[in-house]
Design a protein around this motif. Structure first.
Motif, PDB file in Angstrom:
ATOM      1  N   GLU A   1       0.865  -1.179   0.000  1.00 32.97           N
ATOM      2  CA  GLU A   1       0.000   0.000   0.000  1.00 32.97           C
ATOM      3  C   GLU A   1       0.903   1.230   0.000  1.00 32.97           C
ATOM      4  O   GLU A   1       2.098   1.139   0.312  1.00 32.97           O
ATOM      5  N   ASN A   2       0.337   2.419  -0.297  1.00 36.30           N
ATOM      6  CA  ASN A   2       1.235   3.563  -0.485  1.00 36.30           C
ATOM      7  C   ASN A   2       1.420   4.460   0.738  1.00 36.30           C
ATOM      8  O   ASN A   2       2.089   5.467   0.685  1.00 36.30           O
ATOM      9  N   THR A   3       0.843   4.069   1.865  1.00 37.63           N
ATOM     10  CA  THR A   3       1.046   4.846   3.092  1.00 37.63           C
ATOM     11  C   THR A   3       1.732   3.943   4.124  1.00 37.63           C
ATOM     12  O   THR A   3       1.416   2.757   4.201  1.00 37.63           O
ATOM     13  N   PHE A   4       2.658   4.523   4.858  1.00 37.52           N
ATOM     14  CA  PHE A   4       3.428   3.731   5.826  1.00 37.52           C
ATOM     15  C   PHE A   4       3.224   4.267   7.241  1.00 37.52           C
ATOM     16  O   PHE A   4       3.094   5.478   7.439  1.00 37.52           O
ATOM     17  N   LEU A   5       3.204   3.338   8.200  1.00 38.63           N
ATOM     18  CA  LEU A   5       3.126   3.732   9.619  1.00 38.63           C
ATOM     19  C   LEU A   5       4.436   3.364  10.293  1.00 38.63           C
ATOM     20  O   LEU A   5       4.865   2.214  10.228  1.00 38.63           O
ATOM     21  N   GLY A   6       5.066   4.340  10.931  1.00 35.94           N
ATOM     22  CA  GLY A   6       6.272   4.051  11.698  1.00 35.94           C
ATOM     23  C   GLY A   6       5.952   4.114  13.176  1.00 35.94           C
ATOM     24  O   GLY A   6       5.126   4.925  13.591  1.00 35.94           O
ATOM     25  N   GLY A   7       6.566   3.239  13.966  1.00 33.51           N
ATOM     26  CA  GLY A   7       6.359   3.314  15.413  1.00 33.51           C
ATOM     27  C   GLY A   7       6.646   2.009  16.123  1.00 33.51           C
ATOM     28  O   GLY A   7       6.833   0.975  15.493  1.00 33.51           O
ATOM     29  N   LYS A   8       6.676   2.085  17.442  1.00 32.22           N
ATOM     30  CA  LYS A   8       7.086   0.947  18.269  1.00 32.22           C
ATOM     31  C   LYS A   8       5.998  -0.124  18.372  1.00 32.22           C
ATOM     32  O   LYS A   8       4.808   0.177  18.405  1.00 32.22           O
ATOM     33  N   VAL A   9       6.465  -1.371  18.457  1.00 36.86           N
ATOM     34  CA  VAL A   9       5.582  -2.526  18.464  1.00 36.86           C
ATOM     35  C   VAL A   9       5.752  -3.300  19.775  1.00 36.86           C
ATOM     36  O   VAL A   9       6.868  -3.496  20.238  1.00 36.86           O
ATOM     37  N   THR A  10       4.624  -3.722  20.358  1.00 33.64           N
ATOM     38  CA  THR A  10       4.669  -4.626  21.516  1.00 33.64           C
ATOM     39  C   THR A  10       3.677  -5.762  21.271  1.00 33.64           C
ATOM     40  O   THR A  10       2.508  -5.494  20.959  1.00 33.64           O
TER      41      THR A  10
END
Ligand SMILES: [Zn+2]
Length: 418
Positions: free
Chosen positions: A147-156
């Motif tokens: 897909e053309n949108t990305f989500l960055g961030g921490k994962v638990t």
């Protein structure tokens, strides 16, 4: 020290306590993720991708593409990206600063602290990582499919995934692997990456790599081990079924082709990008985190078609400053059968160039397909028996992935419904 991973960072492990997960996920917006993203959430949360704590943001993507490092300068060759449809972001009004729940097969998998919502030119990533934008390259097709949108961030992770038989026997988190390596007293560990059922060419690759890694260490006390690390990810028809790969490597151990005190079988979840040299670097980072000191790289490591020279994945290590990577590549040529020597020989040593017979994966596959047992010199009988057993038990009659297997196979792992 025991848990010091890539970039000299402490091995990440971020899984919620069972008692807290229900309350923590209550009321969160939910996003269903793909198999790749699910596998990578598990990798991130158990520290396979240390020092990554989550999916990368724009600055890291930019830095990986331009400099092969994270934005803080840590060596990193493949961006780990969470892609999402923009409509879903709008529809669920996901904003930077939100914590959302990622689900897989409808069950809660992990929370994501959304630090960044961004776009990035996918073909720029393909060009930088894969060295091509040719749509025939499977890694390029994978990029195009995002897909053309990305989500960055921490994962638990919200709970520990449950690995199904036979994978449960071979599942070790990086922290657990490091404890086992310490218990075994291994000072050096050489990783062998595989997506194959082993023939004796593979067996000798591992044996040769053991000699290289063991080097000058005294031999009366065995302090060098081989960690077979199978890659478990998406399959295509004609690939060996995953169950056969792990169980057949284990056969070499159970039947003494390797002493139990120098060899163990494990796996990692990973979707191959076929990025050749850049992926070799990534695999080296992954094995650093597993506690390996060496990794074997053979001919055409992580390559596909003729996009890379067969030894590009060897040469790229010459460009890496020594303090950037805490694992040594063991670079090997091919092992093959020589009728003059009467044995499996190393292409860097045997002089009977004209007579040498390459191990043909295609030939061995066609023999297995016809249920013809190859000679024990090139394929161990116990491995053959196990391949056939796996075909019946897991493969709907075939040791190779068929449409039927792909549609009906047992999942590698499942998640608790909570
Ligand atoms: Zn020879």
């Amino acid at each position: 020290m025991l848990f010091k991973g890539h970039g000299d960072k402490e091995i990440i492990e971020k899984v919620m306590q069972k008692s807290e997960s229900k309350t923590k996920i209550k009321g969160l917006k939910r996003i269903e993720v793909s198999g790749r993203v699910a596998r990578e959430c598990i990798d991130i949360a158990y520290g396979f991708f240390t020092p990554l704590q989550g999916f990368v943001g724009r600055e890291d993507v930019e830095s990986i593409c331009n400099k092969m490092t994270l934005s803080d300068g840590t060596l990193w060759s493949i961006p780990i990206i969470l892609d999402i449809n923009e409509e879903e972001v709008l529809k669920k009004s996901i904003k930077e600063g939100d914590t959302i729940l990622l689900t897989y097969s409808g069950n809660p998998l992990a929370t994501l602290e959304v630090e960044e919502i961004f776009r990035y030119d996918k073909m720029k990533i393909a060009e930088a990582v894969l060295g091509t934008t040719d749509e025939k390259h499977p890694g390029v097709r994978m990029m195009i499919g995002l897909e053309n949108t990305f989500l960055g961030g921490k994962v638990t992770l919200v709970s520990h995934p449950k690995f199904q038989s036979p994978f449960d026997r071979f599942w070790y988190t990086p922290r657990r692997l490091r404890e086992i390596i310490a218990e075994k007293g291994w000072r050096r560990v050489v990783a062998h990456q595989t997506r194959n059922v082993p023939h004796s060419g593979h067996e000798w690759l591992m044996k040769g790599a053991w000699f290289s890694a063991n080097g000058e260490l005294p031999v009366e006390k065995l302090e060098t081990g081989i960690l077979v690390n199978c890659i478990i990810g998406p399959k295509r028809t004609g690939d060996y079924i995953d169950e056969a790969i792990v169980l057949c490597h284990q056969q070499l151990n159970e039947h003494g082709y390797f002493r139990k005190d120098v060899h163990m079988v494990s796996f990692a979840l990973w979707d191959m990008r076929y990025a050749g040299p850049k992926e070799a670097i990534f695999h080296a980072i992954l094995r650093t985190n597993l506690g390996c000191t060496h990794q074997m790289f053979g001919r055409d490591h992580a390559g596909v078609g003729s996009y890379y020279d067969p030894y590009d994945a060897h040469r790229i290590f010459d460009q890496i400053p020594e303090n950037k990577l805490n694992i040594k590549p063991v670079r090997v040529l091919e092992w093959w059968y020589c009728p003059v020597c009467g044995e499996v020989t190393y292409s860097g040593l045997c002089g009977h160039i004209e007579q040498r017979q390459n191990f043909s994966g295609t030939l061995i596959r066609s023999m297995l397909k016809d249920k013809v047992k190859p000679t024990r010199l090139i394929f161990r009988p116990e491995v053959y028996d196990k391949v056939m057993e796996c075909a019946d038990l897991y493969g709907f009659g075939s040791p190779f992935c068929t449409e039927k297997y792909l549609a009906n196979r047992q999942p590698v792992f499942t998640l608790e419904a909570l």
